[in-house]
Design an enzyme around this catalytic site. Structure first.
Site, PDB file in Angstrom:
ATOM      1  N   ARG A 186       4.973  11.002  -2.642  1.00 34.97           N
ATOM      2  CA  ARG A 186       4.670  10.768  -1.074  1.00 34.97           C
ATOM      3  C   ARG A 186       6.002  11.015  -0.326  1.00 34.97           C
ATOM      4  O   ARG A 186       7.054  10.203  -0.375  1.00 34.97           O
ATOM      5  CB  ARG A 186       4.296   9.217  -0.915  1.00 34.97           C
ATOM      6  CG  ARG A 186       4.375   8.599   0.360  1.00 34.97           C
ATOM      7  CD  ARG A 186       4.263   7.158   0.335  1.00 34.97           C
ATOM      8  NE  ARG A 186       3.989   6.680   1.675  1.00 34.97           N
ATOM      9  CZ  ARG A 186       4.078   5.494   2.120  1.00 34.97           C
ATOM     10  NH1 ARG A 186       4.471   4.355   1.277  1.00 34.97           N
ATOM     11  NH2 ARG A 186       4.021   5.274   3.522  1.00 34.97           N
ATOM     12  N   ALA A 199       3.146  -0.679   4.854  1.00 35.10           N
ATOM     13  CA  ALA A 199       2.515  -0.591   6.237  1.00 35.10           C
ATOM     14  C   ALA A 199       2.275  -1.967   6.768  1.00 35.10           C
ATOM     15  O   ALA A 199       2.265  -2.435   7.823  1.00 35.10           O
ATOM     16  CB  ALA A 199       1.599   0.203   6.598  1.00 35.10           C
ATOM     17  N   ARG A 224      12.951   4.617  12.703  1.00 38.57           N
ATOM     18  CA  ARG A 224      11.889   5.342  12.795  1.00 38.57           C
ATOM     19  C   ARG A 224      10.925   5.331  13.841  1.00 38.57           C
ATOM     20  O   ARG A 224      11.664   5.055  14.782  1.00 38.57           O
ATOM     21  CB  ARG A 224      11.131   5.373  11.462  1.00 38.57           C
ATOM     22  CG  ARG A 224      11.957   5.711  10.247  1.00 38.57           C
ATOM     23  CD  ARG A 224      11.389   5.509   8.835  1.00 38.57           C
ATOM     24  NE  ARG A 224       9.964   6.050   8.600  1.00 38.57           N
ATOM     25  CZ  ARG A 224       9.215   6.073   7.759  1.00 38.57           C
ATOM     26  NH1 ARG A 224       9.189   4.869   6.879  1.00 38.57           N
ATOM     27  NH2 ARG A 224       8.006   7.003   7.738  1.00 38.57           N
ATOM     28  N   HIS A 279      12.719  -2.250   1.685  1.00 39.41           N
ATOM     29  CA  HIS A 279      12.303  -0.875   2.287  1.00 39.41           C
ATOM     30  C   HIS A 279      13.059   0.369   1.823  1.00 39.41           C
ATOM     31  O   HIS A 279      14.231   0.206   1.757  1.00 39.41           O
ATOM     32  CB  HIS A 279      12.004  -0.667   3.853  1.00 39.41           C
ATOM     33  CG  HIS A 279      11.182  -1.966   4.524  1.00 39.41           C
ATOM     34  ND1 HIS A 279       9.821  -1.966   4.120  1.00 39.41           N
ATOM     35  CD2 HIS A 279      11.642  -3.256   5.014  1.00 39.41           C
ATOM     36  CE1 HIS A 279       9.497  -3.044   5.027  1.00 39.41           C
ATOM     37  NE2 HIS A 279      10.565  -3.845   5.323  1.00 39.41           N
ATOM     38  N   TYR A 283      11.048   8.924   1.194  1.00 39.37           N
ATOM     39  CA  TYR A 283      10.951   7.780   0.227  1.00 39.37           C
ATOM     40  C   TYR A 283      11.574   8.242  -1.111  1.00 39.37           C
ATOM     41  O   TYR A 283      11.707   7.258  -1.831  1.00 39.37           O
ATOM     42  CB  TYR A 283       9.457   7.445   0.068  1.00 39.37           C
ATOM     43  CG  TYR A 283       8.857   6.872   1.441  1.00 39.37           C
ATOM     44  CD1 TYR A 283       9.456   5.645   1.973  1.00 39.37           C
ATOM     45  CD2 TYR A 283       7.847   7.421   1.966  1.00 39.37           C
ATOM     46  CE1 TYR A 283       8.884   5.255   3.222  1.00 39.37           C
ATOM     47  CE2 TYR A 283       7.131   7.056   3.180  1.00 39.37           C
ATOM     48  CZ  TYR A 283       7.756   6.025   3.897  1.00 39.37           C
ATOM     49  OH  TYR A 283       7.122   5.435   4.844  1.00 39.37           O
ATOM     50  N   PRO A 312       0.935  -1.049  -0.140  1.00 40.37           N
ATOM     51  CA  PRO A 312      -0.055   0.182   0.045  1.00 40.37           C
ATOM     52  C   PRO A 312       0.825   1.202  -0.092  1.00 40.37           C
ATOM     53  O   PRO A 312       1.818   1.373   0.647  1.00 40.37           O
ATOM     54  CB  PRO A 312      -0.856  -0.167   1.154  1.00 40.37           C
ATOM     55  CG  PRO A 312      -0.068  -1.083   2.155  1.00 40.37           C
ATOM     56  CD  PRO A 312       0.497  -2.070   1.277  1.00 40.37           C
ATOM     57  N   ASN A 313       0.274   2.223  -0.770  1.00 37.61           N
ATOM     58  CA  ASN A 313       0.905   3.627  -0.993  1.00 37.61           C
ATOM     59  C   ASN A 313       2.224   3.649  -1.618  1.00 37.61           C
ATOM     60  O   ASN A 313       2.517   4.708  -1.917  1.00 37.61           O
ATOM     61  CB  ASN A 313       0.896   4.000   0.687  1.00 37.61           C
ATOM     62  CG  ASN A 313      -0.082   4.171   1.236  1.00 37.61           C
ATOM     63  OD1 ASN A 313      -1.375   4.754   0.651  1.00 37.61           O
ATOM     64  ND2 ASN A 313      -0.551   3.769   2.501  1.00 37.61           N
ATOM     65  N   ASN A 365       8.233  -5.413  -0.956  1.00 39.78           N
ATOM     66  CA  ASN A 365       8.056  -4.169   0.250  1.00 39.78           C
ATOM     67  C   ASN A 365       6.720  -4.350   0.421  1.00 39.78           C
ATOM     68  O   ASN A 365       5.726  -3.656  -0.357  1.00 39.78           O
ATOM     69  CB  ASN A 365       8.281  -2.956  -0.506  1.00 39.78           C
ATOM     70  CG  ASN A 365       8.320  -1.895   0.449  1.00 39.78           C
ATOM     71  OD1 ASN A 365       7.801  -1.981   1.310  1.00 39.78           O
ATOM     72  ND2 ASN A 365       9.209  -0.544  -0.155  1.00 39.78           N
ATOM     73  N   GLU A 374      13.015  -9.038   1.568  1.00 41.63           N
ATOM     74  CA  GLU A 374      12.246  -8.062   2.127  1.00 41.63           C
ATOM     75  C   GLU A 374      13.050  -6.612   1.750  1.00 41.63           C
ATOM     76  O   GLU A 374      14.227  -6.541   1.927  1.00 41.63           O
ATOM     77  CB  GLU A 374      12.075  -8.174   3.635  1.00 41.63           C
ATOM     78  CG  GLU A 374      11.290  -6.914   4.327  1.00 41.63           C
ATOM     79  CD  GLU A 374      11.155  -6.987   5.745  1.00 41.63           C
ATOM     80  OE1 GLU A 374      11.583  -8.124   6.358  1.00 41.63           O
ATOM     81  OE2 GLU A 374      10.586  -6.169   6.410  1.00 41.63           O
TER      82      GLU A 374
HETATM   83  C1  DQA Z   1       8.388   1.379   3.827  1.00 42.28           C
HETATM   84  C2  DQA Z   1       8.225   1.486   5.284  1.00 42.28           C
HETATM   85  C3  DQA Z   1       6.818   1.194   5.935  1.00 42.28           C
HETATM   86  O1  DQA Z   1       6.975   1.574   7.495  1.00 42.28           O
HETATM   87  C4  DQA Z   1       5.893   2.105   5.586  1.00 42.28           C
HETATM   88  O2  DQA Z   1       4.531   2.000   6.234  1.00 42.28           O
HETATM   89  C5  DQA Z   1       5.831   2.098   4.073  1.00 42.28           C
HETATM   90  C6  DQA Z   1       7.130   1.876   3.325  1.00 42.28           C
HETATM   91  C7  DQA Z   1       9.499   1.656   3.142  1.00 42.28           C
HETATM   92  O3  DQA Z   1       9.577   1.185   2.004  1.00 42.28           O
HETATM   93  O4  DQA Z   1      10.175   2.211   3.910  1.00 42.28           O
HETATM   94  O5  DQA Z   1       5.020   2.173   3.485  1.00 42.28           O
HETATM   95  O6  DQA Z   1       7.897  -0.110   3.731  1.00 42.28           O
END
Ligand code: DQA
Length: 158
Positions: free
Chosen positions: A18, A78, A108, A101, A23, A10-11, A75, A99
């Site tokens: 964003r 959240a 964080r 990020h 990011y 998501p997102n 990835n 994984e």
């Molecule tokens: C994320 C880190 C997560 O905590 C966050 O909710 C994201 C992006 C990252 O790529 O740094 O949506 O996965």
């Protein structure tokens, strides 16, 4: 043919606009294009999928074995910190997972420090922005090549 699957949660479709201070400025489309190109240079097909819906991500993970996915680059956004259902999907299919990020969740908020994926991943890459996806593709290709007898022979004789 063994494929790589790049899954984003998501997102992450909003990358580029964003919270660029966290990011970065690259769009997901640009990241995916580069990942496809890198994988193809190493002789592998890479398929990309992003969804904001947990059930769609679960469905793609469940389809992975039938689609000859050899490594999953994931990835979960959240969902990293919340989704036992996605964790269970990865465990169910027995496809090795990396994984990724963009940010470093460990540096964080407290609630980002728990990942439901890190202990079942073959490796975790975080904190390097979009470069992390490139590193993951390289690692995934290396992992596949290491398990492929024909490629092992080619390497040994070169
Ligand atoms: C994320 C880190 C997560 O905590 C966050 O909710 C994201 C992006 C990252 O790529 O740094 O949506 O996965």
């Amino acid at each position: 043919m063994t494929r790589l699957l790049l899954l984003n949660g998501p997102n992450l479709n909003l990358l580029g606009t964003r919270e660029p201070g966290i990011y970065g400025a690259q769009t997901l489309e640009g990241i995916e294009r580069r990942a496809v190109q890198l994988a193809s240079e190493q002789g592998f097909e890479l398929v990309c999928f992003q969804s904001n819906a947990e059930h769609e991500l679960i469905a793609r993970i469940q389809q992975a074995p039938a689609q000859s996915v050899g490594v999953l680059i994931f990835n979960p956004g959240a969902f990293t910190h919340t989704s036992i259902a996605l964790r269970d999907a990865v465990l169910a299919v027995h496809v090795p997972m990396i994984e990724v990020h963009l940010s470093n969740p460990q540096a964080r908020e407290e609630f980002r420090r728990r990942s439901y994926f890190s202990d079942i991943a073959i490796g975790v890459i975080s904190g390097f922005g979009a470069l992390g996806y490139e590193l993951a593709v390289r690692a995934a290709c290396g992992h596949l090549a290491a398990g492929d007898p024909a490629r092992q022979r080619a390497r040994a004789s070169s």
